[in-house]
Design a protein around this motif. Structure first.
Motif, PDB file in Angstrom:
ATOM      1  N   SER A  58       0.823  -1.212   0.000  1.00  0.00           N
ATOM      2  CA  SER A  58       0.000   0.000   0.000  1.00  0.00           C
ATOM      3  C   SER A  58       0.856   1.261   0.000  1.00  0.00           C
ATOM      4  CB  SER A  58      -0.935   0.005   1.215  1.00  0.00           C
ATOM      5  OG  SER A  58      -0.211   0.051   2.432  1.00  0.00           O
ATOM      6  N   PRO A  67      -5.182   5.153  -7.270  1.00  0.00           N
ATOM      7  CA  PRO A  67      -6.383   5.637  -6.569  1.00  0.00           C
ATOM      8  C   PRO A  67      -6.358   5.224  -5.104  1.00  0.00           C
ATOM      9  CG  PRO A  67      -6.972   4.560  -8.633  1.00  0.00           C
ATOM     10  CD  PRO A  67      -5.521   4.302  -8.424  1.00  0.00           C
ATOM     11  N   SER A  70      -7.497   1.635  -3.506  1.00  0.00           N
ATOM     12  CA  SER A  70      -7.599   0.606  -4.539  1.00  0.00           C
ATOM     13  C   SER A  70      -6.817  -0.650  -4.170  1.00  0.00           C
ATOM     14  CB  SER A  70      -7.111   1.149  -5.885  1.00  0.00           C
ATOM     15  OG  SER A  70      -5.764   1.574  -5.813  1.00  0.00           O
ATOM     16  N   ASP A  73      -9.186  -2.933  -2.610  1.00  0.00           N
ATOM     17  CA  ASP A  73     -10.130  -3.482  -3.587  1.00  0.00           C
ATOM     18  C   ASP A  73      -9.506  -4.624  -4.386  1.00  0.00           C
ATOM     19  OD1 ASP A  73     -11.927  -1.549  -2.789  1.00  0.00           O
ATOM     20  OD2 ASP A  73     -11.294  -0.117  -4.312  1.00  0.00           O
ATOM     21  N   ILE A  74      -8.204  -4.535  -4.615  1.00  0.00           N
ATOM     22  CA  ILE A  74      -7.505  -5.599  -5.344  1.00  0.00           C
ATOM     23  C   ILE A  74      -7.208  -6.777  -4.421  1.00  0.00           C
ATOM     24  CG2 ILE A  74      -5.410  -6.146  -6.654  1.00  0.00           C
ATOM     25  CD1 ILE A  74      -5.301  -3.155  -7.411  1.00  0.00           C
ATOM     26  N   GLY A 136      -9.440  -7.603  -9.680  1.00  0.00           N
ATOM     27  CA  GLY A 136      -9.510  -6.379  -8.894  1.00  0.00           C
ATOM     28  C   GLY A 136      -8.980  -5.166  -9.630  1.00  0.00           C
ATOM     29  N   CYS A 137      -7.908  -5.342 -10.410  1.00  0.00           N
ATOM     30  CA  CYS A 137      -7.340  -4.229 -11.169  1.00  0.00           C
ATOM     31  C   CYS A 137      -8.299  -3.756 -12.253  1.00  0.00           C
ATOM     32  CB  CYS A 137      -6.000  -4.646 -11.780  1.00  0.00           C
ATOM     33  SG  CYS A 137      -4.639  -4.793 -10.595  1.00  0.00           S
ATOM     34  N   ARG A 139     -11.514  -3.902 -12.199  1.00  0.00           N
ATOM     35  CA  ARG A 139     -12.614  -3.187 -11.547  1.00  0.00           C
ATOM     36  C   ARG A 139     -12.172  -1.811 -11.052  1.00  0.00           C
ATOM     37  NH1 ARG A 139     -16.895  -6.476  -9.664  1.00  0.00           N
ATOM     38  NH2 ARG A 139     -17.109  -5.146  -7.839  1.00  0.00           N
ATOM     39  N   ALA A 140     -10.899  -1.692 -10.657  1.00  0.00           N
ATOM     40  CA  ALA A 140     -10.390  -0.407 -10.161  1.00  0.00           C
ATOM     41  C   ALA A 140      -9.865   0.483 -11.273  1.00  0.00           C
ATOM     42  CB  ALA A 140      -9.286  -0.648  -9.131  1.00  0.00           C
ATOM     43  N   TYR A 300      -2.862   3.751 -14.536  1.00  0.00           N
ATOM     44  CA  TYR A 300      -4.250   3.632 -14.982  1.00  0.00           C
ATOM     45  C   TYR A 300      -4.343   2.913 -16.317  1.00  0.00           C
ATOM     46  CZ  TYR A 300      -5.460   6.969 -11.326  1.00  0.00           C
ATOM     47  OH  TYR A 300      -5.634   7.594 -10.121  1.00  0.00           O
ATOM     48  N   ARG A 304      -9.193   5.161 -18.392  1.00  0.00           N
ATOM     49  CA  ARG A 304      -9.667   5.158 -17.006  1.00  0.00           C
ATOM     50  C   ARG A 304      -8.932   6.187 -16.157  1.00  0.00           C
ATOM     51  NH1 ARG A 304     -12.240   0.286 -15.795  1.00  0.00           N
ATOM     52  NH2 ARG A 304     -12.780   1.301 -13.806  1.00  0.00           N
TER      53      ARG A 304
END
Length: 415
Positions: A58, A67, A70, A73-74, A136-137, A139-140, A300, A304
């Motif tokens: 992180s 982001p 994120s 989220d991944i 996850g990537c 989606r993010a 990104y 996106r």
């Protein structure tokens, strides 16, 4: 504690203990109304590795401009997939306990989901974990390769801590040794190899791999700071480093494992896997290094990227906020800087109470190259009418090729 005191009494002062003692516990129980919940030390080591690895990831992910949030989220996709993949690979690489020798059906299939007993193969964990990370990537809206580069040192750190679970389970150790850091294994433990005396010491391969991984974390961080690897190259560098150490560490282990014969050499499946993964990682590292990507620093996915903070004009000019502050709309729809609209829609210019109108006209340049045209026309109108020019005449002032009373002949030839 008694083991440590006994070992200390057998060696001179200042020397290290004669061995690494076997663990005094492998977990604890939490009482529940219907029984108890067993918390295994192996699971705690895996969990500690995940937490520390995610922390390092992180930090690095945020520095890449990803982001906010994120990484979690991944991780919510990558971690479950990684655990499932690691268990499946272990079952595949050590099938006897689950399917019986030679798949004769004498194994116990109920042992497959019991990961608390140990048994997670890193190769399956990385492959299925990467697949979960890809979900996850997507989606993010970020690149999988960028995330893998950020996660590589954290993944190695997680492995360094998770490997200590083998110590508490007294498993996956190496052959006999007389070195002072030899590992004690309880003789009544199911993993104690048959045919050895009860006081035999073994190579602590869990410790070797843990130290190897910690050194790798420092090396990856230093190399990334120096060379700024992108497009997944740091991840492949991690794969090369880990497999390089895994070959010699795996070769030291004496636990039961699937044996594979290739090129006239018979050795453990994990040794061959490490060799092939190293070669594949080396090829990918070289190939990616020759690719040219002008947008390699962006995390990104194309399309996106976040929207800019200040909206600009459609033609790429001054932002709308600056236009509103520095211009006004005149009656014909044009924008004129430095003016404010009056009730009729015509611009009202700021006036200087100190300098008169005539003085302002006197200060205008006057030459024969056209720069004095506006001055000549401005003076001509009041002279002929004796007052302020009308609105129509004012709009004609300064227009190239316009006709006015008292203008010089050169004015008509200017275009």
């Amino acid at each position: 504690m008694q083991t440590l005191l006994t070992a200390a009494a057998l060696v001179p002062a200042g020397m290290v203990p004669a061995s690494i003692p076997s663990p005094a516990w492998s977990g604890f129980d939490i009482p529940l109304p219907w029984g108890s919940l067993r918390i295994h030390a192996y699971a705690l080591c895996i969990l500690a590795g995940i937490v520390v690895g995610l922390w390092l990831t992180s930090v690095r992910w945020a520095k890449r401009g990803a982001p906010e949030g994120s990484v979690w989220d991944i991780a919510i996709w990558a971690i479950p997939f990684g655990i499932i993949g690691g268990r499946l690979y272990h079952v595949f690489s050590s099938p006897d306990a689950y399917f019986g020798p030679g798949f004769d059906g004498t194994g116990d299939l109920s042992l497959i989901p019991q990961i608390q007993r140990g048994g997670l193969g890193i190769w399956g964990a990385v492959v299925l974990g990467a697949f979960g990370a890809w979900i996850g990537c997507r989606r993010a809206g970020v690149k999988l390769t960028a995330f893998l580069d950020a996660a590589a040192p954290g993944l190695l750190l997680a492995q360094a801590l998770g490997r200590w679970g083998n110590y508490f389970n007294q498993e996956l150790f190496g052959g006999p040794t007389t070195l002072p850091w030899g590992l004690q294994v309880d003789a009544d433990n199911a993993n104690f190899p048959a045919g050895y005396p009860a006081d035999t010491l073994f190579h602590p391969t869990f410790l070797y791999e843990s130290l190897w991984n910690i050194a790798g974390v420092l090396i990856l961080l230093a190399l990334d700071r120096r060379f700024h690897f992108r497009r997944g190259r740091l991840f492949w560098l991690y794969a090369m480093y880990y497999t390089l150490g895994r070959v010699w560490i795996e070769a030291m282990r004496i636990d039961d494992a699937e044996q594979i014969s290739l090129f006239g050499i018979t050795t453990r499946l994990n040794v061959w896997t490490s060799i092939f993964v190293f070669l594949a990682a080396l090829a990918a590292f070289i190939w990616l290094g020759r690719r040219k990507d002008g947008n390699a620093d962006s995390v990104y996915l194309p399309g996106r990227e976040p929207a800019p903070a200040v909206a600009a004009k459609a033609d790429g000019g001054t932002p709308a906020s600056a236009e509103a502050a520095g211009s006004s709309v005149v009656g014909d729809g044009s924008k004129e800087p430095g003016s404010a609209p009056n009730v009729t829609g015509n611009p009202v210019r700021d006036t200087d109470p100190v300098v008169s109108d005539s003085e302002s006209r006197d200060n205008l340049p006057d030459n024969q190259n056209g720069s004095g045209l506006a001055s000549a026309q401005t003076e001509a109108v009041p002279a002929s009418t004796g007052g302020t020019p009308t609105g129509a005449e004012s709009r004609n002032i300064g227009k190239s090729g316009g006709t006015g009373t008292g203008t010089a002949p050169e004015a008509d030839s200017s275009r």
